[in-house]
Design a protein around this motif. Structure first.
Motif, PDB file in Angstrom:
ATOM      1  N   VAL A   1     -30.868  55.325  76.136  1.00  0.00           N
ATOM      2  CA  VAL A   1     -30.059  56.046  76.890  1.00  0.00           C
ATOM      3  C   VAL A   1     -29.038  56.273  77.723  1.00  0.00           C
ATOM      4  O   VAL A   1     -30.026  56.064  78.626  1.00  0.00           O
ATOM      5  CB  VAL A   1     -30.012  57.578  76.054  1.00  0.00           C
ATOM      6  N   ASN A   2     -28.114  56.540  78.062  1.00  0.00           N
ATOM      7  CA  ASN A   2     -27.677  57.093  79.564  1.00  0.00           C
ATOM      8  C   ASN A   2     -28.082  58.561  79.845  1.00  0.00           C
ATOM      9  O   ASN A   2     -27.987  59.737  78.860  1.00  0.00           O
ATOM     10  CB  ASN A   2     -26.187  56.646  79.190  1.00  0.00           C
ATOM     11  N   SER A   3     -27.592  59.358  80.404  1.00  0.00           N
ATOM     12  CA  SER A   3     -27.389  60.145  80.976  1.00  0.00           C
ATOM     13  C   SER A   3     -26.916  61.680  80.175  1.00  0.00           C
ATOM     14  O   SER A   3     -27.653  62.558  79.794  1.00  0.00           O
ATOM     15  CB  SER A   3     -27.161  60.879  82.641  1.00  0.00           C
ATOM     16  N   SER A   4     -25.292  61.267  79.916  1.00  0.00           N
ATOM     17  CA  SER A   4     -24.886  62.250  79.023  1.00  0.00           C
ATOM     18  C   SER A   4     -25.475  62.194  77.547  1.00  0.00           C
ATOM     19  O   SER A   4     -25.790  63.166  77.323  1.00  0.00           O
ATOM     20  CB  SER A   4     -23.368  62.352  79.045  1.00  0.00           C
ATOM     21  N   GLU A   5     -25.651  61.151  76.736  1.00  0.00           N
ATOM     22  CA  GLU A   5     -26.591  61.394  76.020  1.00  0.00           C
ATOM     23  C   GLU A   5     -27.585  61.829  75.625  1.00  0.00           C
ATOM     24  O   GLU A   5     -27.825  62.824  74.759  1.00  0.00           O
ATOM     25  CB  GLU A   5     -27.009  59.434  75.354  1.00  0.00           C
TER      26      GLU A   5
ATOM     27  N   LEU B   1     -28.429  63.056  88.731  1.00  0.00           N
ATOM     28  CA  LEU B   1     -29.104  62.804  90.659  1.00  0.00           C
ATOM     29  C   LEU B   1     -26.859  61.932  90.381  1.00  0.00           C
ATOM     30  O   LEU B   1     -26.466  61.695  89.517  1.00  0.00           O
ATOM     31  CB  LEU B   1     -29.509  61.258  90.651  1.00  0.00           C
ATOM     32  N   ARG B   2     -26.440  62.620  91.346  1.00  0.00           N
ATOM     33  CA  ARG B   2     -25.008  62.740  91.610  1.00  0.00           C
ATOM     34  C   ARG B   2     -24.464  61.931  92.873  1.00  0.00           C
ATOM     35  O   ARG B   2     -25.042  62.542  93.553  1.00  0.00           O
ATOM     36  CB  ARG B   2     -23.571  64.052  90.715  1.00  0.00           C
TER      37      ARG B   2
ATOM     38  N   SER C   1     -36.545  58.813  91.811  1.00  0.00           N
ATOM     39  CA  SER C   1     -35.420  59.172  92.721  1.00  0.00           C
ATOM     40  C   SER C   1     -34.529  58.862  93.519  1.00  0.00           C
ATOM     41  O   SER C   1     -34.988  57.786  93.830  1.00  0.00           O
ATOM     42  CB  SER C   1     -35.466  60.349  93.728  1.00  0.00           C
ATOM     43  N   GLY C   2     -33.476  58.553  93.359  1.00  0.00           N
ATOM     44  CA  GLY C   2     -32.697  57.592  94.041  1.00  0.00           C
ATOM     45  C   GLY C   2     -31.997  56.832  92.987  1.00  0.00           C
ATOM     46  O   GLY C   2     -31.120  56.038  93.774  1.00  0.00           O
ATOM     47  N   ILE C   3     -32.461  56.464  91.855  1.00  0.00           N
ATOM     48  CA  ILE C   3     -31.784  55.668  91.056  1.00  0.00           C
ATOM     49  C   ILE C   3     -30.774  56.101  89.927  1.00  0.00           C
ATOM     50  O   ILE C   3     -30.765  57.960  89.456  1.00  0.00           O
ATOM     51  CB  ILE C   3     -33.240  54.695  90.595  1.00  0.00           C
ATOM     52  N   ASN C   4     -29.747  55.735  89.797  1.00  0.00           N
ATOM     53  CA  ASN C   4     -28.898  56.371  88.792  1.00  0.00           C
ATOM     54  C   ASN C   4     -28.851  55.641  87.787  1.00  0.00           C
ATOM     55  O   ASN C   4     -28.991  54.796  86.875  1.00  0.00           O
ATOM     56  CB  ASN C   4     -27.339  55.556  88.697  1.00  0.00           C
TER      57      ASN C   4
ATOM     58  N   LYS D   1     -28.499  51.841  89.959  1.00  0.00           N
ATOM     59  CA  LYS D   1     -27.775  51.942  91.281  1.00  0.00           C
ATOM     60  C   LYS D   1     -28.639  51.860  91.773  1.00  0.00           C
ATOM     61  O   LYS D   1     -28.697  53.252  91.368  1.00  0.00           O
ATOM     62  CB  LYS D   1     -26.908  51.076  91.110  1.00  0.00           C
ATOM     63  N   SER D   2     -29.297  51.814  93.039  1.00  0.00           N
ATOM     64  CA  SER D   2     -29.563  52.873  94.193  1.00  0.00           C
ATOM     65  C   SER D   2     -28.883  53.309  94.934  1.00  0.00           C
ATOM     66  O   SER D   2     -27.975  53.005  95.345  1.00  0.00           O
ATOM     67  CB  SER D   2     -30.300  51.822  94.668  1.00  0.00           C
ATOM     68  N   ILE D   3     -28.216  54.828  94.844  1.00  0.00           N
ATOM     69  CA  ILE D   3     -27.639  55.302  95.497  1.00  0.00           C
ATOM     70  C   ILE D   3     -27.853  56.111  96.858  1.00  0.00           C
ATOM     71  O   ILE D   3     -28.234  56.716  97.667  1.00  0.00           O
ATOM     72  CB  ILE D   3     -27.034  56.029  94.802  1.00  0.00           C
ATOM     73  N   GLY D   4     -28.128  54.528  97.802  1.00  0.00           N
ATOM     74  CA  GLY D   4     -27.687  54.630  99.154  1.00  0.00           C
ATOM     75  C   GLY D   4     -29.696  53.932  99.488  1.00  0.00           C
ATOM     76  O   GLY D   4     -30.460  53.633 100.394  1.00  0.00           O
ATOM     77  N   LYS D   5     -31.016  55.133  98.919  1.00  0.00           N
ATOM     78  CA  LYS D   5     -31.994  55.046  98.587  1.00  0.00           C
ATOM     79  C   LYS D   5     -33.310  55.332  97.940  1.00  0.00           C
ATOM     80  O   LYS D   5     -32.705  56.485  96.962  1.00  0.00           O
ATOM     81  CB  LYS D   5     -32.812  55.494  99.978  1.00  0.00           C
ATOM     82  N   CYS D   6     -33.673  54.593  97.207  1.00  0.00           N
ATOM     83  CA  CYS D   6     -34.911  55.658  96.156  1.00  0.00           C
ATOM     84  C   CYS D   6     -36.336  54.943  95.879  1.00  0.00           C
ATOM     85  O   CYS D   6     -36.701  54.730  96.977  1.00  0.00           O
ATOM     86  CB  CYS D   6     -34.118  54.402  94.726  1.00  0.00           C
TER      87      CYS D   6
END
Ligand SMILES: NC(=O)C1=CN([C@@H]2O[C@H](COP(=O)(O)OP(=O)(O)OC[C@H]3O[C@@H](n4cnc5c(N)ncnc54)[C@H](OP(=O)(O)O)[C@@H]3O)[C@@H](O)[C@H]2O)[C@H](O)CC1
Ligand code: K
Length: 499
Positions: free
Chosen positions: A4-8, A129-130, A157-160, A165-170
């Motif tokens: 699933v994705n986060s909204s599901e 995480l956003r 933490s840091g993974i979308n 995708k890593s949002i900067g660092k993970c």
């Protein structure tokens, strides 16, 4: 297994809370128990739990309490303003404060005393995480990553969680404990590596609640794709395993079509016919004695197949693969159109097959053939006008939308292959970075062509083909590491085609 994705996932949680009357704090407690169980198996001497300001942090607080009540030595690190805490996370934080606990605000303390901890639990950010993360959060992630053994709660933490995708660092975890089902982020992009071994735990969300969400995205584990593969009867002959035609090659590009032809034979086809420009017959025929050679007329080194020959192929073929190493041009596009219109069997469109139809993509809607396209993100970008970055950030959605819009099966290549018929979508994670090598995609096309000829459907062939391709690549990696070649993938596929 469902993905699933986060909204599901949020929707499932909400329905569990509102319709099935399971309080959120119970879900959090169940999540914490499931993490506790896994930590107990590791039998750590001293545990650091790094908590964030949302419910992922709340899970971390609850895990800390459970560890403490079972006499484990545990410290909690919480570097945010406690006013940010709310709901169930706040409840668990307040409980901790009533216990004999050190809640440490200073992440430098963890850095300086890391040697004392044999387990670091990452409960910093989860599916909520956003956007970008602050320098301070990056610093916390850096410190977590110095841990000897790292366990991430739900997702590193840091993974979308929607695209990996890593949002900067993970965080790079050794294991990740996630709840109810995997998230896209465990399987795609950097998240695949960052998650380590992913363990899925039930947290008592009713099955009915999951079913009602009608999730149709699945991950491929070893059991599922191989269970598609059918044992052969003894009483068979080559006519039972498909007559496939691979149309491709040009004077300056003969290797690709050779690889696809070899892959088709090695994946178990009964009869494989190579249709290529006559000027490369010496190169092709000497390489593969097992195929039927159909050298054709050419112009400037590119195929120019006459209508009689095309009709003959259309009459005899179970499957036609078009495009590999073929080049681009008006007459080639006309040939593809002709086949898609006249041929009612399976067509695999790849490489220049796709580059040619970019000019007139609506022809897919008019096709009478049953089509699977196998683009890499660059080819998908040319087909859709979307950027490669957008495609890689939305791999599941892009594959699914295209399949729906053009009535075909899409196999979107990349480090995790996504296969969709618009309704069901499968994410395959077999394979390794060594397979990012010339000819690897041509081998996959040959394998899928072969499977279609052996009686597997479009979606089945896409799923099984990408899985087998990855598994054969993993075997090749064991022998040759990053030095593996497309030929090594072909040589290893047979290992998985037996009972
Ligand atoms: N069934 C389940 O799966 C359950 C999951 N649980 C756990 O809950 C999390 C999801 O919790 P949520 O509170 O929605 O989100 P997070 O904890 O991941 O993160 C939200 C907090 O993080 C802050 N945030 C968000 N983005 C950033 C950023 N880029 N930089 C810094 N901080 C960020 C956010 O702050 P805001 O100001 O944006 O509000 C929040 O404070 C799930 O992953 C599971 O672990 C439940 O325990 C129960 C069931
Ligand atoms: K986490």
């Amino acid at each position: 297994m469902l993905v699933v994705n986060s909204s599901e996932m949020k929707q499932i949680d909400l329905r569990a809370i509102e319709i099935y009357r399971i309080p959120g704090i119970v879900l959090m407690e169940n999540a914490a128990h499931s993490v506790f169980e896994e930590i107990a198996k590791l039998n750590p001497r001293k545990v650091a739990i790094v908590c964030g300001p949302g419910n992922n942090g709340g899970d971390g607080f609850a895990v800390a309490r459970l560890l403490k009540t079972h006499s484990y030595d545990v410290d909690v690190f919480f570097c945010f303003d406690e006013k940010k805490l709310k709901g169930d996370a706040k409840v668990n934080y307040e409980i901790l404060k009533t216990m004999d606990f050190s809640i440490i605000k200073d992440i430098e303390y963890l850095q300086n005393n890391m040697i004392n901890y044999d387990l670091v639990v990452d409960a910093l950010f989860g599916t909520g995480l956003r956007g970008e993360i602050s320098e301070e959060s990056k610093r916390i992630i850096d410190v977590i990553n110095q841990g000897r053994f790292i366990l991430s709660i739900d997702i590193p933490s840091g993974i979308n969680s929607d695209n990996g995708k890593s949002i900067g660092k993970c965080v790079y975890a050794d294991i990740t404990i996630t709840f109810e089902c995997k998230k896209y982020g465990h399987l795609l992009g950097e998240g695949r590596e960052a998650s380590g071994a992913v363990i899925v735990k039930k947290i008592s969300i009713p099955k009915k609640c999951m079913d009602e969400q009608n999730i149709k995205t699945f991950s491929c584990d070893d059991k599922f794709p191989l269970s598609i593969y059918k044992r052969r009867n003894f009483d068979t002959n080559k006519g039972d395993f498909g007559k496939v035609y691979i149309i491709g090659g040009s004077y300056n590009m003969s290797g690709a079509v050779i690889l696809a032809l070899k892959a088709a034979i090695k994946t178990g086809s009964g009869l494989v016919c190579g249709v290529y420009p006559e000027s490369i017959i010496d190169r092709v025929a000497t390489q593969i004695p097992e195929i039927i050679n159909i050298p054709c007329e050419e112009k400037n080194g590119f195929l120019e197949i006459g209508v009689d020959m095309l009709n003959d192929i259309i009459n005899k073929a179970d499957v036609i693969s078009i495009g590999i190493g073929m080049g681009k041009g008006h007459s080639l596009l006309e040939m593809i159109k002709y086949i898609l219109y006249k041929f009612k069997g399976y067509v695999v469109l790849d490489a220049d097959g796709l580059n040619n139809i970019c000019e007139d993509i609506s022809l897919l809607n008019e096709a009478n053939s049953k089509v699977i396209i196998t683009p890499h993100p660059g080819e998908m970008s040319r087909l859709t006008g979307l950027t490669v970055d957008y495609i890689n950030s939305n791999r599941v959605e892009v594959a699914k939308d295209f399949a729906n819009k053009y009535g075909c099966v899409v196999l979107l290549k990349g480090s995790s292959t996504v296969v969709s018929n618009g309704e069901e979508t499968y994410i395959n994670t077999s394979g390794n970075p060594g397979m990012a090598t010339a000819g690897s995609g041509d081998v996959l096309t040959g394998m899928i062509t072969s499977l279609l000829g052996q009686g597997y459907g479009l979606l089945e062939s896409g799923i099984l083909g990408s899985f087998l391709h990855g598994k054969a690549g993993d075997e090749a990696y064991k022998q040759y590491g990053y030095g593996l070649t497309a030929t090594d993938i072909i040589e290893n596929v047979g290992k998985f085609l037996k009972f």
